[in-house]
Motif scaffolding. Structure first.
Motif, PDB file in Angstrom:
ATOM      1  N   GLY A  26     -17.079  -9.238  -8.627  1.00 10.79           N
ATOM      2  CA  GLY A  26     -17.878  -9.325  -7.406  1.00 10.79           C
ATOM      3  C   GLY A  26     -19.199 -10.067  -7.571  1.00 10.79           C
ATOM      4  N   ARG A  29     -18.361 -13.826  -7.709  1.00 10.85           N
ATOM      5  CA  ARG A  29     -17.736 -14.220  -6.432  1.00 10.85           C
ATOM      6  C   ARG A  29     -18.750 -14.169  -5.283  1.00 10.85           C
ATOM      7  N   ARG A 115      -6.083 -10.037 -14.012  1.00 16.06           N
ATOM      8  CA  ARG A 115      -6.952  -9.610 -12.905  1.00 16.06           C
ATOM      9  C   ARG A 115      -6.214  -9.700 -11.569  1.00 16.06           C
ATOM     10  N   ASN A 120     -11.572 -13.374  -8.212  1.00 15.67           N
ATOM     11  CA  ASN A 120     -12.191 -12.281  -8.962  1.00 15.67           C
ATOM     12  C   ASN A 120     -12.155 -12.552 -10.460  1.00 15.67           C
ATOM     13  N   ASP A 160       0.166  -3.299 -10.877  1.00 24.02           N
ATOM     14  CA  ASP A 160      -0.756  -2.279 -10.371  1.00 24.02           C
ATOM     15  C   ASP A 160      -0.744  -2.332  -8.843  1.00 24.02           C
ATOM     16  N   ARG A 163      -3.513  -2.956  -6.132  1.00 30.11           N
ATOM     17  CA  ARG A 163      -3.991  -4.307  -5.797  1.00 30.11           C
ATOM     18  C   ARG A 163      -3.595  -4.722  -4.379  1.00 30.11           C
TER      19      ARG A 163
HETATM   20  P1  ATP Z   1     -16.548  -5.083  -5.251  1.00 32.47           P
HETATM   21  O1  ATP Z   1     -17.494  -4.620  -6.331  1.00 32.47           O
HETATM   22  O2  ATP Z   1     -17.125  -5.801  -4.105  1.00 32.47           O
HETATM   23  O3  ATP Z   1     -15.570  -4.017  -4.871  1.00 32.47           O
HETATM   24  P2  ATP Z   1     -15.281  -6.474  -7.412  1.00 32.47           P
HETATM   25  O4  ATP Z   1     -14.442  -7.703  -7.421  1.00 32.47           O
HETATM   26  O5  ATP Z   1     -16.477  -6.460  -8.285  1.00 32.47           O
HETATM   27  O6  ATP Z   1     -15.623  -6.216  -5.912  1.00 32.47           O
HETATM   28  P3  ATP Z   1     -14.458  -4.139  -8.858  1.00 32.47           P
HETATM   29  O7  ATP Z   1     -13.563  -3.042  -8.409  1.00 32.47           O
HETATM   30  O8  ATP Z   1     -15.885  -3.852  -9.124  1.00 32.47           O
HETATM   31  O9  ATP Z   1     -14.325  -5.271  -7.756  1.00 32.47           O
HETATM   32  O10 ATP Z   1     -13.770  -4.758 -10.140  1.00 32.47           O
HETATM   33  C1  ATP Z   1     -14.382  -5.778 -10.906  1.00 32.47           C
HETATM   34  C2  ATP Z   1     -13.350  -6.796 -11.325  1.00 32.47           C
HETATM   35  O11 ATP Z   1     -12.364  -6.164 -12.120  1.00 32.47           O
HETATM   36  C3  ATP Z   1     -12.576  -7.418 -10.178  1.00 32.47           C
HETATM   37  O12 ATP Z   1     -13.252  -8.518  -9.650  1.00 32.47           O
HETATM   38  C4  ATP Z   1     -11.302  -7.817 -10.855  1.00 32.47           C
HETATM   39  O13 ATP Z   1     -11.457  -9.003 -11.598  1.00 32.47           O
HETATM   40  C5  ATP Z   1     -11.081  -6.680 -11.820  1.00 32.47           C
HETATM   41  N1  ATP Z   1     -10.279  -5.603 -11.235  1.00 32.47           N
HETATM   42  C6  ATP Z   1     -10.716  -4.469 -10.666  1.00 32.47           C
HETATM   43  N2  ATP Z   1      -9.695  -3.688 -10.268  1.00 32.47           N
HETATM   44  C7  ATP Z   1      -8.568  -4.359 -10.608  1.00 32.47           C
HETATM   45  C8  ATP Z   1      -7.184  -4.084 -10.498  1.00 32.47           C
HETATM   46  N3  ATP Z   1      -6.748  -2.965  -9.923  1.00 32.47           N
HETATM   47  N4  ATP Z   1      -6.325  -5.017 -10.970  1.00 32.47           N
HETATM   48  C9  ATP Z   1      -6.767  -6.145 -11.546  1.00 32.47           C
HETATM   49  N5  ATP Z   1      -8.045  -6.448 -11.680  1.00 32.47           N
HETATM   50  C10 ATP Z   1      -8.949  -5.582 -11.222  1.00 32.47           C
END
Ligand code: ATP
Ligand code: MG
Length: 465
Positions: A26, A29, A115, A120, A160, A163
């Motif tokens: 995040g 991004r 990911r 992301n 997963d 997602r």
């Molecule tokens: P936000 O913080 O706005 O929810 P984010 O992209 O930072 O968005 P997070 O849940 O904080 O989401 O996760 C950080 C990163 O970890 C994601 O951007 C992604 O790359 C990876 N990620 C998180 N959850 C998953 C998942 N279930 N499967 C694959 N990658 C994931």
């Protein structure tokens, strides 16, 4: 956030970790999209995340000791009050029938491939701020505002299934389009959501509801078959016609009300989602053709409780939502809110009053255009006025049970309770000032002397549609 990154940059300067910490997810991004930074930072480490974190702790940047999960190759540290998650760059191999991946250290490219979405998987070097796009697709997708999985969508979602819910959330959080085939992949795998824990689904649903477009996200969850997996009760609202003040079926009315729920507040939004969920089960058509939903608020509160319990929401939140749903018709019967009506609302809802008003406003905003609506501004004024005079805690019997027994020589029992209820009634009706023990004693003696049957009237809670 820049401040935190600067501290991390300085901490690794000249050390073996320089150039091996990468901001991901995040923060990268949203930074590129010009959006406000989220509440935490994610960092992927070329090397062992635990060791990197130990190094950072020794360098003195951390607020306190780290939280280490060596088995998962992750570690958490607070820096300047901000939680920072560190993860070892890794690849994940999923056994077909297990949710627990085999995790092995790997290159940044392999890490990007595990990911959820290409946007992301963009990286920004903590040391020099350089952007890296290991998949060679993330930046293009970000510019085109496309949500695309690094691997083929079926594989990413099978590995997963959470997602799929993340896809819907990010679509509306970011205003992105799905890449070709992504929606179809979700449709074909939606039933895999069954293997995901209630807690993970709950957390994702909460984030989705706090989106700027929770109604659009909910429509997607329905269309893609996801809602059927985690809250099928909500689907019963689809196609339930209501007539009279409504131009929409219960489902579309609910989505419009959700759309019109301005404050991104979880309790209010959940209450709006569930406010009419009791309608499908209570629908009747009168002889005169009118559609009625007797008791739907009570049935709805039960359904909300069942769904939220199943998704392991905190008990306090579940109870609050159920209470809001149970009371959502409270303002529908009377054209204006009287002083005693306001006191009853404050007594019953107390700290939930602001959520209640926002819910009622959203509900009313989704009626047939032109329907005469309650003057909510007047209701808000009245409630504020009454609340300023009397906080909810003072809307009670001025005498305790012991005081009533001392006064009347009654033994402990139901009779004492009935007198207390009568006294509360007097306070709510404004015939007795809150806390007026003197007046309360006089009332009790008068009532007993007159020997009128003690029969507290209950509140005039209207219950039809
Ligand atoms: P936000 O913080 O706005 O929810 P984010 O992209 O930072 O968005 P997070 O849940 O904080 O989401 O996760 C950080 C990163 O970890 C994601 O951007 C992604 O790359 C990876 N990620 C998180 N959850 C998953 C998942 N279930 N499967 C694959 N990658 C994931
Ligand atoms: Mg994040």
């Amino acid at each position: 956030m820049d401040r935190i990154l600067e501290r991390l940059r300085e901490a690794v300067l000249g050390s073996p970790w320089q150039g091996r910490l990468w901001l991901v997810g995040g923060a990268v991004r949203d930074g590129l999209l010009g959006l406000k930074a989220g509440p935490d930072l994610d960092i992927v480490v070329e090397g062992d995340a635990g060791e990197a974190v130990q190094f950072l702790v020794h360098s003195g940047v951390a607020d306190g000791p780290p939280v280490l999960f060596p088995r998962f190759g992750t570690a958490m540290l607070r820096v300047g009050g901000v939680p920072v998650d560190f993860v070892t760059a890794r690849k994940e191999a999923y056994e077909p029938d297990s949710r627990k991946p085999q995790v092995e250290p790997a290159s940044l490219l392999e890490d990007a491939l595990r990911r959820d979405f290409t946007v992301n998987a963009l990286l920004r070097s903590v040391s020099d701020g350089d952007l890296a796009d290991p998949l060679g697709q993330g930046l293009a997708d970000l510019k085109a505002r496309i949500l695309r999985t690094p691997l083929d969508a079926e594989t990413t979602f099978r590995d997963d299934p959470l997602r799929m819910l993340r896809a819907v959330r990010f679509r509306w959080q970011l205003g992105f389009e799905f890449a070709p085939g992504l929606a179809e992949a979700i449709q074909s795998q939606a039933n895999r959501l069954r293997v995901i824990s209630a807690e993970r689904i709950r957390d994702e649903w909460v984030k989705t509801l706090l989106n700027p477009a929770p109604d659009r996200a909910m429509a997607d969850q329905k269309e893609l078959g996801l809602l059927a997996e985690f809250a099928p009760e909500l689907l019963d609202m689809v196609g339930v016609e209501q007539g009279s003040d409504h131009h929409l079926d219960v489902w579309d009315h609910t989505l419009l009300a959700l759309h019109n729920t301005t404050s991104p507040d979880l309790l209010t939004r959940l209450a709006v989602v569930f406010h009419d969920v009791g309608k499908p089960a209570t629908r009747t058509v009168e002889a005169d053709g009118r559609t009625r939903f007797f008791g739907h608020e009570r049935v709805g509160a039960e359904i909300a409780t069942r769904v939220l319990d199943r998704l392991r929401f905190a008990n306090d939140d579940t109870e609050a939502v159920a209470k809001l749903v149970r009371n959502h018709m409270r303002l529908s019967s009377a054209p204006t809110l009287t002083d005693s009506g306001a006191r009853r609302l404050i007594r019953d809802l107390d700290s939930l009053v602001p959520h209640f008003l926002d819910m009622v406003e959203a509900d009313a905003s989704a009626l047939r255009p032109g329907v005469r609506r309650l003057d909510l501004a007047a209701v808000r004024r009245k409630l504020a006025e009454i609340a300023a005079q009397t906080p909810a805690s003072r809307l009670a019997s001025p005498l305790s049970g012991d005081e009533i027994m001392a006064l009347t020589d009654l033994p402990p029992g139901a009779e004492v309770g009935r007198i207390k209820a009568l006294l509360l009634e007097e306070v709510l009706e404004g015939r007795l000032a809150p806390g007026d023990a003197e007046g309360a004693r006089a009332f009790v003696l008068r009532t007993l002397a007159a020997a009128t049957p003690l029969d507290p009237q209950t509140s005039g809670n209207q219950e039809d549609s």
